[in-house]
Scaffold this motif. Sequence first.
Motif, PDB file in Angstrom:
ATOM      1  N   GLY A 125     -21.895 -24.421 -24.617  1.00 36.10           N
ATOM      2  CA  GLY A 125     -20.546 -24.917 -24.878  1.00 36.10           C
ATOM      3  C   GLY A 125     -19.516 -23.825 -24.648  1.00 36.10           C
ATOM      4  O   GLY A 125     -19.825 -22.741 -24.156  1.00 36.10           O
ATOM      5  N   GLY A 126     -18.254 -24.117 -25.023  1.00 31.20           N
ATOM      6  CA  GLY A 126     -17.198 -23.129 -24.888  1.00 31.20           C
ATOM      7  C   GLY A 126     -16.925 -22.745 -23.449  1.00 31.20           C
ATOM      8  O   GLY A 126     -17.041 -23.550 -22.521  1.00 31.20           O
ATOM      9  N   ALA A 127     -16.607 -21.473 -23.243  1.00 32.76           N
ATOM     10  CA  ALA A 127     -16.263 -20.977 -21.909  1.00 32.76           C
ATOM     11  C   ALA A 127     -17.430 -21.073 -20.942  1.00 32.76           C
ATOM     12  O   ALA A 127     -17.229 -21.205 -19.729  1.00 32.76           O
ATOM     13  CB  ALA A 127     -15.772 -19.534 -21.998  1.00 32.76           C
ATOM     14  N   ASP A 128     -18.671 -21.041 -21.465  1.00 35.32           N
ATOM     15  CA  ASP A 128     -19.843 -21.144 -20.595  1.00 35.32           C
ATOM     16  C   ASP A 128     -19.888 -22.492 -19.879  1.00 35.32           C
ATOM     17  O   ASP A 128     -20.476 -22.608 -18.801  1.00 35.32           O
ATOM     18  CB  ASP A 128     -21.126 -20.975 -21.416  1.00 35.32           C
ATOM     19  CG  ASP A 128     -21.315 -19.544 -21.900  1.00 35.32           C
ATOM     20  OD1 ASP A 128     -20.765 -18.635 -21.257  1.00 35.32           O
ATOM     21  OD2 ASP A 128     -21.997 -19.344 -22.914  1.00 35.32           O
ATOM     22  N   VAL A 129     -19.268 -23.514 -20.481  1.00 30.40           N
ATOM     23  CA  VAL A 129     -19.202 -24.832 -19.854  1.00 30.40           C
ATOM     24  C   VAL A 129     -17.931 -24.983 -19.022  1.00 30.40           C
ATOM     25  O   VAL A 129     -17.985 -25.392 -17.853  1.00 30.40           O
ATOM     26  CB  VAL A 129     -19.265 -25.954 -20.919  1.00 30.40           C
ATOM     27  CG1 VAL A 129     -18.847 -27.297 -20.322  1.00 30.40           C
ATOM     28  CG2 VAL A 129     -20.687 -26.067 -21.471  1.00 30.40           C
ATOM     29  N   THR A 130     -16.780 -24.661 -19.610  1.00 28.38           N
ATOM     30  CA  THR A 130     -15.511 -24.926 -18.930  1.00 28.38           C
ATOM     31  C   THR A 130     -15.382 -24.170 -17.607  1.00 28.38           C
ATOM     32  O   THR A 130     -14.790 -24.681 -16.651  1.00 28.38           O
ATOM     33  CB  THR A 130     -14.321 -24.579 -19.849  1.00 28.38           C
ATOM     34  OG1 THR A 130     -14.445 -23.231 -20.320  1.00 28.38           O
ATOM     35  CG2 THR A 130     -14.276 -25.511 -21.041  1.00 28.38           C
TER      36      THR A 130
END
Length: 211
Positions: free
Chosen positions: A60-65
């Motif tokens: 999740g977080g920046a790893d996804v966006t």
Amino acid sequence: MRTAPALLLIAICAASANAAPVRVAVVPSVEVNVDAQRAEALTGTLADALRAKLEVDALGGADVTRRLPDGGVPDDCVAKAECIAQLGARLEADQLLFLVIVQVGHTIQIDSTWADVATGKTVARPMIVLPEAARAGTVLGDAAQKLLPDAPLRPTNKTVVIHENGDTITTPRSMSTTSWITGGVAVAAGIGALSLGVMTRNAFEDCNHPE
């Protein structure tokens, strides 16, 4: 052969150790009255909560966006198996949790839809409500099993901690699947060693006391 059960248990444990947990990506699909930074933070907090409560590899977080397509996730992606498959490939995920994050007054509501990347199957999950004073990690952690009901709970046992002032509290301590498997392998190895010892002793006695 007496060592066969022990060897079989060791083989099963070794195979389980090599099995990777399901990888789940938490994806912000729609935000209403919530800025992108806040939405990203919430997806990261939810991924942390899923990992803490369940035996999954959550992203999740920046790893996804940072891996999302230019312009973000299409509004109708959750309804299209092809889009789900493409997004799953981008995120290297087995499952997706699409989040609709809406702020009403000082309360944030999160509607989520679970999707299976391989089949395109989707299921709506219960809404999560975050009041203004709520700790997001606690609320999202409590909702983890409702969001992924098929994922196994992370095993825990209890450790008693005694403070210097004499007060006693009980706190949870996690035991990972790897820990349980390691213990199982150790037990199996012990059984195998015991069986081998018994067989060796019997063979020795047969040699010394032939019929």
